[in-house]
Write a protein that holds these residues in place. Structure first.
Motif: not given
Length: 353
Positions: A197-210
């Protein structure tokens, strides 16, 4: 690296910037002025160029991050879009199948044997399997995630092997639920899959997943970096390639942060020398906020069988950061002691915010 002159300037500015409130209970506020000039040797990690490096000009700082640290980047914008790792030379292919367990090596083997899903100079179809390098969110290979789960198909993903050891291909599917991304992923040969599950974080352009580690930290906050040096996927006109465009691996790309409101423009020395460029010369210049390859590969001349790459000394760049500071940037070295992956540039503040 910040010069001694810059340190003195910073200290004087910092002391002048202390402001105190009327109440004793509040802490003093320190406003740090932007660095005025400096020289940075980019820590790309050496000849195998293992790192992407994020640069913050106003702080004179860099942040190296391993290119293989992440696999997918989830946009924090209004839309739901996912990017593949172009810095590793990743490619993705739509299967037209909407069930993870219905995809297996049966779909992957023809792509593997034909080279259709490999990043190389001979793959004339690679452009169909990558995010648009100049503005990836404008044309992501996986498209926009549909709010209707049944409309989101499974993709095959070659994680890339550009200066990185090959890793098993993956099958992936992304859904949206309650404003969050739901990632399903597995090895192509697996009969089960994992969910993240990936939540958006508006402080960043992207949320990254490995795939191995889940959500990971990669780039700084969107307002805390100006451009990134990295190996990665680039494109060039090529009549024999699909759509007349060849996607291929390139070692020395510079992407400015278009999603963090950073602009860039190229200036030729024939028009005005780097040393002479000042605030009065900004009139009429148009900063590019849509093509993150404005600097791209243009700062160096490509090598060939009988020639090594070299710095182009006939140009420099202006970079306008998210705060409105404008810097001039000139690359001055491609290597350190002959070793690739450690280029250097100098920069100077042209106009503060």
């Amino acid at each position: 690296m910040i010069t001694t002159k810059n340190i003195r300037i910073w200290m004087m500015g910092a002391l002048a910037a202390f402001t105190f409130s009327c109440t004793e209970s509040e802490e003093p506020v320190l406003e740090v002025p932007p660095v005025e000039e400096g020289l940075i040797e980019i820590n790309g990690g050496g000849s195998t160029f293992p790192n992407s490096v994020f640069i913050n000009l106003s702080k004179g700082e860099q942040l190296p991050v391993s290119r293989k640290k992440w696999d997918l980047a989830f946009s924090t914008g209004t839309d739901f879009k996912v990017l593949i790792n172009g810095t590793a030379g990743a490619l993705a292919y739509p299967t037209g199948i909407f069930d993870m367990n219905a995809v297996s090596d049966e779909q992957a083997e023809p792509l593997r044997s034909s080279g259709r899903l490999e990043m190389s100079f001979t793959n004339m179809e690679a452009i169909l399997s990558v995010d648009l390098p100049s503005n990836p969110l404008s044309s992501p290979v996986m498209g926009t995630v549909n709010a209707t789960a049944a409309s989101n198909q499974v993709f095959l993903l070659n994680r890339g092997a550009f200066g990185i050891d090959p890793r098993p291909w993956k099958k992936i599917r992304v859904l949206v639920q309650d404003g969050k991304y739901i990632l399903q992923h597995a090895d192509v040969t697996s009969s089960t899959f994992s969910t993240v599950e990936v939540s958006k974080d508006r402080d960043f352009n992207f949320v990254y997943v490995s795939f191995e580690e889940g959500v990971v930290q990669v780039e700084p906050k969107k307002e805390d970096w100006d451009f990134m040096w990295s190996a990665g996927t680039s494109t060039t006109p090529f009549p024999q390639a699909v759509n007349g465009t060849l996607a291929y691996p390139f070692q020395d790309l510079v992407f400015h942060n278009i999603y963090g409101n950073v602009g860039a423009v190229q200036v030729m020395e024939a028009d005005i020398a780097y040393e002479n460029f000042s605030e009065g010369n900004l009139t009429g210049l148009a900063f590019n906020n849509d093509n993150r390859l404005t600097i791209g590969s243009n700062w160096r001349a490509g090598g060939g069988p009988n020639a090594s790459p070299s710095i182009r000394e006939d140009r420099f760049y202006l970079v306008k950061d998210a705060a409105g500071n404008i810097y001039k940037v000139r690359f001055i070295a491609l290597t350190r002691d002959g070793e690739r992956g450690r280029p250097s540039f100098e920069f100077a503040l042209v106009k503060g915010n």
